[in-house]
Write a protein that holds these residues in place. Structure first.
Motif, short mmCIF file in Angstrom:
data_model
loop_
_atom_site.label_atom_id
_atom_site.label_comp_id
_atom_site.label_asym_id
_atom_site.label_seq_id
_atom_site.Cartn_x
_atom_site.Cartn_y
_atom_site.Cartn_z
N ILE A 181 0.87 -1.06 0.15
CA ILE A 181 -0.01 -0.07 0.09
C ILE A 181 0.75 1.04 -0.23
CG2 ILE A 181 -1.35 1.30 1.40
CD1 ILE A 181 -2.90 -1.22 2.18
N ALA A 182 1.63 1.48 0.87
CA ALA A 182 2.46 2.63 1.05
C ALA A 182 3.10 2.77 -0.26
CB ALA A 182 4.11 1.84 2.34
N PHE A 183 3.93 1.61 -0.79
CA PHE A 183 4.70 2.25 -2.29
C PHE A 183 3.84 2.94 -3.85
CE2 PHE A 183 8.05 -1.03 -0.64
CZ PHE A 183 9.40 -0.07 -0.76
N ALA A 184 2.89 2.16 -3.12
CA ALA A 184 1.33 2.51 -4.53
C ALA A 184 1.37 3.76 -4.26
CB ALA A 184 0.20 1.15 -4.20
N ILE A 185 1.07 4.10 -3.00
CA ILE A 185 0.40 5.32 -3.20
C ILE A 185 1.82 6.61 -2.82
CG2 ILE A 185 -1.28 4.95 -1.08
CD1 ILE A 185 0.28 6.30 0.94
N ASN A 186 3.35 5.84 -3.22
CA ASN A 186 4.00 7.03 -3.41
C ASN A 186 4.15 7.63 -4.64
OD1 ASN A 186 7.04 7.97 -3.12
ND2 ASN A 186 7.55 6.37 -3.92
N PRO A 187 4.46 8.66 -4.86
CA PRO A 187 4.14 9.36 -6.33
C PRO A 187 5.55 9.77 -6.41
CG PRO A 187 4.00 11.11 -3.65
CD PRO A 187 4.06 10.12 -3.75
N ILE A 188 6.26 9.94 -5.66
CA ILE A 188 8.43 9.71 -6.49
C ILE A 188 8.61 8.33 -6.70
CG2 ILE A 188 10.02 10.47 -6.15
CD1 ILE A 188 9.12 11.69 -3.60
N LYS A 189 9.00 8.26 -8.44
CA LYS A 189 9.06 7.06 -8.78
C LYS A 189 10.80 7.37 -8.99
CE LYS A 189 5.27 7.02 -10.52
NZ LYS A 189 4.13 6.06 -9.73
N PRO A 190 11.59 6.17 -9.04
CA PRO A 190 13.02 5.87 -8.84
C PRO A 190 13.34 6.36 -9.70
CG PRO A 190 11.44 3.66 -8.98
CD PRO A 190 10.92 4.70 -9.23
N ALA A 191 15.39 6.91 -9.34
CA ALA A 191 15.62 7.48 -10.65
C ALA A 191 17.15 6.65 -10.38
CB ALA A 191 15.57 9.04 -10.29
N TRP A 192 17.87 6.91 -10.98
CA TRP A 192 18.87 5.67 -11.02
C TRP A 192 20.30 6.67 -10.18
CZ3 TRP A 192 20.60 0.93 -11.10
CH2 TRP A 192 21.79 0.07 -10.60
N PRO A 193 20.78 6.50 -9.29
CA PRO A 193 21.51 7.15 -8.52
C PRO A 193 22.51 7.74 -8.57
CG PRO A 193 21.18 5.14 -7.08
CD PRO A 193 20.13 5.11 -8.32
N SER A 194 23.46 8.22 -8.40
CA SER A 194 25.41 8.37 -8.47
C SER A 194 26.01 8.56 -7.07
CB SER A 194 25.60 10.21 -9.16
OG SER A 194 25.07 11.05 -7.99
N LYS A 195 27.24 7.83 -7.11
CA LYS A 195 28.08 7.96 -6.04
C LYS A 195 27.24 9.12 -4.81
CE LYS A 195 32.34 7.35 -4.42
NZ LYS A 195 34.26 8.13 -4.76
N LYS A 196 27.24 10.76 -5.67
CA LYS A 196 26.63 11.31 -4.40
C LYS A 196 25.36 11.17 -3.85
CE LYS A 196 23.91 15.05 -7.39
NZ LYS A 196 23.91 16.18 -7.73
N HIS A 197 24.20 10.78 -4.11
CA HIS A 197 23.37 9.80 -3.07
C HIS A 197 23.71 8.82 -2.57
CE1 HIS A 197 22.29 11.56 -7.71
NE2 HIS A 197 21.40 12.57 -6.80
N PHE A 198 24.50 7.88 -2.20
CA PHE A 198 24.96 6.81 -1.90
C PHE A 198 25.80 7.62 -0.57
CE2 PHE A 198 24.21 4.54 -5.17
CZ PHE A 198 23.45 3.13 -4.55
N LYS A 199 26.26 8.72 -0.85
CA LYS A 199 27.63 9.33 -0.16
C LYS A 199 26.86 10.47 1.00
CE LYS A 199 31.75 12.89 0.62
NZ LYS A 199 32.57 13.40 -0.25
N SER A 200 25.13 11.03 0.66
CA SER A 200 24.39 12.27 1.47
C SER A 200 24.03 10.56 2.48
CB SER A 200 23.60 12.23 0.32
OG SER A 200 22.62 13.16 1.29
N LEU A 201 23.39 9.66 1.79
CA LEU A 201 22.92 8.65 2.96
C LEU A 201 23.50 8.61 3.96
CD1 LEU A 201 20.51 7.04 1.19
CD2 LEU A 201 19.74 8.20 2.56
#
Length: 475
Positions: A181-201
């Motif tokens: 249910i939670a994934f179904a109502i999530n309006p944000i679509k995934p996009a391939w991340p770069s190294k900086k996004h992993f680093k940010s987390l």
């Protein structure tokens, strides 16, 4: 007002979830017995510890998504990391299944492995929604899952007599449904991340991981240590007391969850005066249920526990100590939440380190000597220590204005409630139904007195209710 309404939605959702959870716990405790409840609690406690690495990533996802930039890439990076963690955790459980089953005292390693996957997925999906300020949506989904879990657990254990395995499968399926249910109502679509996004987390999670450990230590360290020293039946009684104490902290959890994304956004705009104002308002309402809950535990704690069965009345002292733990931890939770929201994970790291170290030392020292009393004392003491250090360090970053008057009103209303409860308890006599009546009447006494004393509570209540046409017409 938007925050207040969201907190109310969270509270009502959580309150309904608590009622459903009470039904489930009551069924397990009364029909299956304290030993089965104790074994099931050990399984859940172990799973919370296994979830720790993924929980740090989830908290980082909430923070980074709430910042409003690169949300698609952040979500994808978090998903990939947590998938890898889940697979490694499942492999470890299956590889060491004999040791796992010996510890929990039941052959359920396969069930635990499946539960891990669904557990991780549901929590990650909830983190995405919370980061988008859809905390009310996440709460409603979580409550829906709780309803499904309770229904399945009753059905699987009563109709199919599956015992502990049935409780675990009910848990698993409910998390699977919540995740879908939670994934179904999530309006944000995934996009391939770069190294900086992993680093940010990573930059956020490297501090928040200790916070997740301290949270799980507070919630489950006593249980997993008790499993070594006391019987499953005593653990079952302990968990009933813990469940009851936890129910009193619902409003504080709702406030903390609601304020996080808003404080995070205000922090990015350097509006620290508004952050301080929100913190003060949060402190005004954090103990609004737990303070009278403590007074009630002292007055009629054993009687309330005996609703689950006569054997649970022996946990009266445990209940008082655990309510103290929940009360002090609720205030500390608001302090930690504020620190994390203003992006000072270094200070949050210190607060969590103190809470964790004190919790570990006290529980490992006291449980072998005093058994379950040692667990309750250790948990309450570490929570109080964490609250004091949390207050000190938060006050170094932003000014804290403690609403002593509002807290005092809650204490006065609680004392009036206790006087009323003491008289009612003698007048009505014993019995489950009579005890439930006393609890509801006590809540009514407390509410009326608090509304009469506190202008803040009265104005907040009227302003929220006035937005609903039929109630507003009466006001």
């Amino acid at each position: 007002m938007r925050l207040a309404k969201t907190s109310i939605v969270l509270f009502l959702s959580s309150q309904f979830s608590t009622i459903v959870g009470f039904v489930g716990t009551f069924y397990i405790a009364s029909y299956l017995g304290s030993e089965v409840l104790g074994t099931y609690s050990v399984v859940v406690g172990m799973l919370f510890w296994l979830y720790l690495p993924a929980s740090a990533i989830d908290s980082a996802v909430v923070k980074r998504v709430s910042e409003g930039t690169n949300q698609e890439e952040i979500i994808s990076a978090g998903f990939l990391i947590n998938t890898a963690i889940a697979l490694m955790t499942v492999a470890g459980v299956l590889l060491f299944s004999p040791a796992v089953e010996t510890y929990v005292n039941h052959p359920v390693s396969l069930e635990i492995a499946v539960l891990i996957v669904c557990w991780f997925a549901a929590n990650f999906a909830s983190a995405i929604l919370n980061g988008q300020k859809k905390v009310a949506h996440a709460s409603i989904i979580w409550t829906t899952g709780r309803i499904i879990r309770t229904g399945l657990q009753i059905g699987l254990t009563y109709l199919l007599t599956l015992g502990v395995a049935g409780l675990i499968w009910g848990h698993t399926i409910s998390f699977f449904v919540a995740a879908v249910i939670a994934f179904a109502i999530n309006p944000i679509k995934p996009a391939w991340p770069s190294k900086k996004h992993f680093k940010s987390l990573y930059e956020y999670a490297r501090y928040s991981w200790l916070g997740q450990i301290s949270v799980q230590a507070f919630n489950w360290l006593d249980t997993v240590i008790l499993a070594i020293f006391v019987s499953s039946s005593l653990i079952g009684v302990y968990e009933v007391a813990w469940t009851m104490a936890s129910a009193l902290s619902i409003i504080s959890t709702s406030i903390t969850t609601t304020l996080f994304p808003t404080i995070s956004e205000l922090s990015d705009d350097k509006r620290y005066d508004k952050v301080s104002e929100l913190l003060t308002e949060g402190l005004s309402f954090t103990g609004i249920f737990t303070i009278p809950g403590l007074a009630g535990a002292i007055a009629v704690g054993p009687r309330v526990l005996e609703i689950y069965g006569s054997e649970y009345g022996q946990g009266g002292t445990i209940l008082i100590l655990l309510v103290v733990a929940r009360l002090t931890n609720a205030y500390n939770g608001l302090f930690k939440n504020t620190i994390n929201a203003i992006d000072r994970p270094d200070i949050g790291f210190r607060i969590n380190a103190v809470l964790l170290v004190s919790n570990v030392i006290l529980n490992f020292s006291l449980i072998p000597i005093f058994g379950w009393y040692g667990a309750a004392i250790g948990t309450a003491s570490s929570a109080t220590i964490g609250m004091l250090f949390g207050y000190y360090w938060v006050n170094q970053s932003i000014p804290i204005y403690v609403p002593y008057r509002e807290i005092g009103y809650q204490v006065i209303a609680s004392l009036v409630m206790v006087l009323a409860v003491s008289g009612l308890s003698k007048m009505l006599g014993s019995g489950r139904i009579r005890t439930v009546v006393i609890v509801f009447l006590a809540a009514g006494f407390y509410s009326v007195v608090l509304l009469a004393l506190s202008t803040t509570v009265r104005e907040k209540t009227i302003s929220i209710l006035s937005d609903y046409p039929y109630v507003g017409a009466l006001l």
